[in-house]
Design an enzyme around this catalytic site. Structure first.
Site, PDB file in Angstrom:
ATOM      1  N   ARG A 131       6.805  75.885  18.208  1.00 34.25           N
ATOM      2  CA  ARG A 131       7.352  74.524  18.135  1.00 34.25           C
ATOM      3  C   ARG A 131       7.854  74.046  19.505  1.00 34.25           C
ATOM      4  O   ARG A 131       8.438  74.806  20.268  1.00 34.25           O
ATOM      5  CB  ARG A 131       8.508  74.453  17.142  1.00 34.25           C
ATOM      6  CG  ARG A 131       9.170  73.065  17.196  1.00 34.25           C
ATOM      7  CD  ARG A 131      10.113  72.789  16.092  1.00 34.25           C
ATOM      8  NE  ARG A 131      11.076  73.842  15.898  1.00 34.25           N
ATOM      9  CZ  ARG A 131      11.839  73.920  14.834  1.00 34.25           C
ATOM     10  NH1 ARG A 131      11.726  73.037  13.871  1.00 34.25           N
ATOM     11  NH2 ARG A 131      12.701  74.898  14.716  1.00 34.25           N
ATOM     12  N   ARG A 156      18.188  82.977  10.770  1.00 36.89           N
ATOM     13  CA  ARG A 156      18.071  81.706  10.038  1.00 36.89           C
ATOM     14  C   ARG A 156      17.401  81.926   8.684  1.00 36.89           C
ATOM     15  O   ARG A 156      17.803  81.323   7.685  1.00 36.89           O
ATOM     16  CB  ARG A 156      17.270  80.693  10.866  1.00 36.89           C
ATOM     17  CG  ARG A 156      18.096  80.116  11.996  1.00 36.89           C
ATOM     18  CD  ARG A 156      17.227  79.536  13.076  1.00 36.89           C
ATOM     19  NE  ARG A 156      16.462  78.387  12.650  1.00 36.89           N
ATOM     20  CZ  ARG A 156      15.355  77.961  13.276  1.00 36.89           C
ATOM     21  NH1 ARG A 156      14.900  78.611  14.324  1.00 36.89           N
ATOM     22  NH2 ARG A 156      14.724  76.901  12.836  1.00 36.89           N
ATOM     23  N   LYS A 176      10.465  69.922   7.281  1.00 32.81           N
ATOM     24  CA  LYS A 176      11.427  68.889   6.842  1.00 32.81           C
ATOM     25  C   LYS A 176      11.482  67.746   7.869  1.00 32.81           C
ATOM     26  O   LYS A 176      11.382  66.579   7.516  1.00 32.81           O
ATOM     27  CB  LYS A 176      12.834  69.486   6.674  1.00 32.81           C
ATOM     28  CG  LYS A 176      12.907  70.643   5.676  1.00 32.81           C
ATOM     29  CD  LYS A 176      14.320  71.181   5.536  1.00 32.81           C
ATOM     30  CE  LYS A 176      14.898  71.825   6.785  1.00 32.81           C
ATOM     31  NZ  LYS A 176      14.181  73.047   7.233  1.00 32.81           N
ATOM     32  N   ARG A 213      13.569  75.019  21.278  1.00 31.37           N
ATOM     33  CA  ARG A 213      14.938  75.191  20.779  1.00 31.37           C
ATOM     34  C   ARG A 213      15.447  76.609  21.016  1.00 31.37           C
ATOM     35  O   ARG A 213      14.701  77.569  20.874  1.00 31.37           O
ATOM     36  CB  ARG A 213      14.978  74.850  19.278  1.00 31.37           C
ATOM     37  CG  ARG A 213      15.154  73.376  19.039  1.00 31.37           C
ATOM     38  CD  ARG A 213      15.012  72.945  17.602  1.00 31.37           C
ATOM     39  NE  ARG A 213      15.635  73.815  16.616  1.00 31.37           N
ATOM     40  CZ  ARG A 213      15.625  73.563  15.308  1.00 31.37           C
ATOM     41  NH1 ARG A 213      15.041  72.449  14.863  1.00 31.37           N
ATOM     42  NH2 ARG A 213      16.175  74.388  14.472  1.00 31.37           N
ATOM     43  N   ARG A 248      23.052  72.364   2.637  1.00 37.22           N
ATOM     44  CA  ARG A 248      22.510  73.703   2.897  1.00 37.22           C
ATOM     45  C   ARG A 248      23.281  74.778   2.140  1.00 37.22           C
ATOM     46  O   ARG A 248      22.940  75.953   2.237  1.00 37.22           O
ATOM     47  CB  ARG A 248      22.665  74.039   4.374  1.00 37.22           C
ATOM     48  CG  ARG A 248      21.752  73.310   5.298  1.00 37.22           C
ATOM     49  CD  ARG A 248      20.488  74.086   5.511  1.00 37.22           C
ATOM     50  NE  ARG A 248      20.308  74.607   6.837  1.00 37.22           N
ATOM     51  CZ  ARG A 248      19.807  73.941   7.851  1.00 37.22           C
ATOM     52  NH1 ARG A 248      19.504  72.676   7.750  1.00 37.22           N
ATOM     53  NH2 ARG A 248      19.601  74.548   8.987  1.00 37.22           N
TER      54      ARG A 248
HETATM   55  P1  AP5 Z   1       9.620  71.049  11.522  1.00 33.87           P
HETATM   56  O1  AP5 Z   1       9.237  69.755  10.886  1.00 33.87           O
HETATM   57  O2  AP5 Z   1      10.333  71.039  12.817  1.00 33.87           O
HETATM   58  O3  AP5 Z   1      10.360  71.990  10.431  1.00 33.87           O
HETATM   59  P2  AP5 Z   1      11.830  71.924   9.845  1.00 33.87           P
HETATM   60  O4  AP5 Z   1      11.723  72.204   8.390  1.00 33.87           O
HETATM   61  O5  AP5 Z   1      12.499  70.658  10.265  1.00 33.87           O
HETATM   62  O6  AP5 Z   1      12.424  73.199  10.560  1.00 33.87           O
HETATM   63  P3  AP5 Z   1      13.802  73.419  11.328  1.00 33.87           P
HETATM   64  O7  AP5 Z   1      13.624  74.654  12.163  1.00 33.87           O
HETATM   65  O8  AP5 Z   1      14.226  72.160  12.027  1.00 33.87           O
HETATM   66  O9  AP5 Z   1      14.740  73.726  10.163  1.00 33.87           O
HETATM   67  P4  AP5 Z   1      16.082  74.425  10.237  1.00 33.87           P
HETATM   68  O10 AP5 Z   1      16.546  74.129   8.888  1.00 33.87           O
HETATM   69  O11 AP5 Z   1      16.037  75.833  10.626  1.00 33.87           O
HETATM   70  O12 AP5 Z   1      16.808  73.711  11.505  1.00 33.87           O
HETATM   71  P5  AP5 Z   1      17.868  72.522  11.614  1.00 33.87           P
HETATM   72  O13 AP5 Z   1      17.600  71.791  12.857  1.00 33.87           O
HETATM   73  O14 AP5 Z   1      17.957  71.781  10.350  1.00 33.87           O
HETATM   74  O15 AP5 Z   1       8.270  71.902  11.693  1.00 33.87           O
HETATM   75  C1  AP5 Z   1       8.322  73.186  12.292  1.00 33.87           C
HETATM   76  C2  AP5 Z   1       7.078  73.417  13.158  1.00 33.87           C
HETATM   77  O16 AP5 Z   1       5.934  73.462  12.316  1.00 33.87           O
HETATM   78  C3  AP5 Z   1       6.798  72.308  14.176  1.00 33.87           C
HETATM   79  O17 AP5 Z   1       6.269  72.908  15.310  1.00 33.87           O
HETATM   80  C4  AP5 Z   1       5.763  71.418  13.471  1.00 33.87           C
HETATM   81  O18 AP5 Z   1       4.943  70.715  14.410  1.00 33.87           O
HETATM   82  C5  AP5 Z   1       5.001  72.449  12.674  1.00 33.87           C
HETATM   83  N1  AP5 Z   1       4.457  71.937  11.415  1.00 33.87           N
HETATM   84  C6  AP5 Z   1       5.047  71.072  10.543  1.00 33.87           C
HETATM   85  N2  AP5 Z   1       4.251  70.860   9.478  1.00 33.87           N
HETATM   86  C7  AP5 Z   1       3.129  71.628   9.682  1.00 33.87           C
HETATM   87  C8  AP5 Z   1       1.932  71.848   8.922  1.00 33.87           C
HETATM   88  N3  AP5 Z   1       1.725  71.234   7.766  1.00 33.87           N
HETATM   89  N4  AP5 Z   1       1.029  72.692   9.421  1.00 33.87           N
HETATM   90  C9  AP5 Z   1       1.231  73.333  10.624  1.00 33.87           C
HETATM   91  N5  AP5 Z   1       2.343  73.167  11.372  1.00 33.87           N
HETATM   92  C10 AP5 Z   1       3.281  72.323  10.898  1.00 33.87           C
HETATM   93  O19 AP5 Z   1      19.222  73.355  11.788  1.00 33.87           O
HETATM   94  C11 AP5 Z   1      19.461  74.084  12.969  1.00 33.87           C
HETATM   95  C12 AP5 Z   1      20.821  74.733  12.910  1.00 33.87           C
HETATM   96  O20 AP5 Z   1      21.842  73.718  12.837  1.00 33.87           O
HETATM   97  C13 AP5 Z   1      21.093  75.641  11.698  1.00 33.87           C
HETATM   98  O21 AP5 Z   1      20.614  76.957  11.906  1.00 33.87           O
HETATM   99  C14 AP5 Z   1      22.623  75.572  11.634  1.00 33.87           C
HETATM  100  O22 AP5 Z   1      23.225  76.375  12.632  1.00 33.87           O
HETATM  101  C15 AP5 Z   1      22.906  74.122  11.978  1.00 33.87           C
HETATM  102  N6  AP5 Z   1      22.910  73.255  10.778  1.00 33.87           N
HETATM  103  C16 AP5 Z   1      22.085  72.185  10.547  1.00 33.87           C
HETATM  104  N7  AP5 Z   1      22.365  71.638   9.363  1.00 33.87           N
HETATM  105  C17 AP5 Z   1      23.370  72.367   8.820  1.00 33.87           C
HETATM  106  C18 AP5 Z   1      24.075  72.290   7.589  1.00 33.87           C
HETATM  107  N8  AP5 Z   1      23.801  71.349   6.672  1.00 33.87           N
HETATM  108  N9  AP5 Z   1      25.037  73.209   7.343  1.00 33.87           N
HETATM  109  C19 AP5 Z   1      25.347  74.159   8.270  1.00 33.87           C
HETATM  110  N10 AP5 Z   1      24.712  74.288   9.430  1.00 33.87           N
HETATM  111  C20 AP5 Z   1      23.734  73.395   9.720  1.00 33.87           C
HETATM  112 MG    MG Z   2      14.113  70.210  11.543  1.00 33.90          MG
END
Ligand code: AP5
Ligand code: MG
Length: 214
Positions: free
Chosen positions: A129, A173, A15, A162, A90
């Site tokens: 990552r 997660r 994402k 992270r 979410r």
């Molecule tokens: P990346 O692009 O970083 O993936 P992502 O989908 O953004 O993954 P996240 O881990 O950020 O999602 P998340 O939903 O768990 O975390 P968030 O920060 O939103 O890519 C991942 C890896 O893969 C990277 O190393 C990248 O280089 C690699 N990659 C990408 N594309 C690739 C490809 N095609 N091939 C190979 N490798 C690839 O949330 C974190 C925390 O915040 C949550 O757990 C929660 O506690 C809180 N939070 C955030 N939003 C909310 C909400 N709306 N409600 C409640 N709590 C929330």
């Molecule tokens: Mg992300």
């Protein structure tokens, strides 16, 4: 025309990676609630302190906290031409709150796109990552390495791993995603387009653009 896009997908689906590319392409901001919460933690704000324990345990932060954050962000002028929502909504209550907010702000249409990646690949992605603390660019030690080891290509900052990319938090997660976020795809029904999120980054970007016009 405004472009408002919700990106859905499991942890590690790409994402953040694709949101940054779309943001550069369309000239509209990426709104990542995860990045905003991590920034609040770095600043040591009350909100950041409240979110910390939930995030490190891999649990979702309470709805009212993130809804308030997004409402404030969408009120800023740089969002008028559209936004890319990365990691919000979410839960069903967050989706309902967003619908109300977008209707009130006359920010429609809102497109929904789900990025699909098998769980075995997600595990490999999260394990390797590295993220930039300044501009939030995600890298991967093997799949998407920075030009210089440990440094952000865009701003040179030292990359970090992270807290929630540890194995125990990753499993939590995934469980939170299955229980609370995956049902959003059904909630949005035919509004939600799906794309295969495996393969080269630019090939996925093209798939996303095709899915949105098709
Ligand atoms: P990346 O692009 O970083 O993936 P992502 O989908 O953004 O993954 P996240 O881990 O950020 O999602 P998340 O939903 O768990 O975390 P968030 O920060 O939103 O890519 C991942 C890896 O893969 C990277 O190393 C990248 O280089 C690699 N990659 C990408 N594309 C690739 C490809 N095609 N091939 C190979 N490798 C690839 O949330 C974190 C925390 O915040 C949550 O757990 C929660 O506690 C809180 N939070 C955030 N939003 C909310 C909400 N709306 N409600 C409640 N709590 C929330
Ligand atoms: Mg992300």
């Amino acid at each position: 025309m405004q472009r408002n896009l919700i990106l859905l997908g499991a942890p590690g689906a790409g994402k953040g990676t694709q949101a940054q590319k779309l943001s550069a392409l369309w000239g509209i901001p990426q709104i990542s609630t995860g990045d905003m919460l991590r920034e609040a933690r770095r600043q040591g704000t009350a909100l950041g302190q409240k979110a910390q324990a939930f995030m490190d345990a891999g649990k979702l932060v309470p709805d009212e906290v993130v809804i308030g954050l997004v409402e404030e962000r969408l009120g800023r002028p740089d969002t008028r031409e559209g936004v890319i929502l990365d990691g919000f909504p979410r839960t069903i209550p967050q989706a309902e709150a967003l619908d109300r907010l977008m209707a009130k702000l006359k920010r429609e249409p809102v497109w929904v796109l789900a990025i699909d990646v098998p769980e075995a690949e997600l595990q490999l992605r999260l394990g390797g990552r590295r993220s930039c603390p300044k501009d939030n660019t995600p890298y991967h030690v093997k799949f998407n390495p920075p030009r210089q080891i440990g440094k952000c290509d865009q701003c040179g900052a030292e990359l970090f791993q992270r807290e929630d990319d540890r194995p125990e938090a990753i499993s939590k997660r995934f469980a939170e995603y299955q229980n609370k976020t995956a049902p959003l795809v059904a909630h949005y029904g035919t509004r939600a387009k799906r794309v295969d999120g495996t393969g080269a980054l630019d090939a996925i970007l093209e798939r996303i653009q095709r899915a949105l016009v098709g």
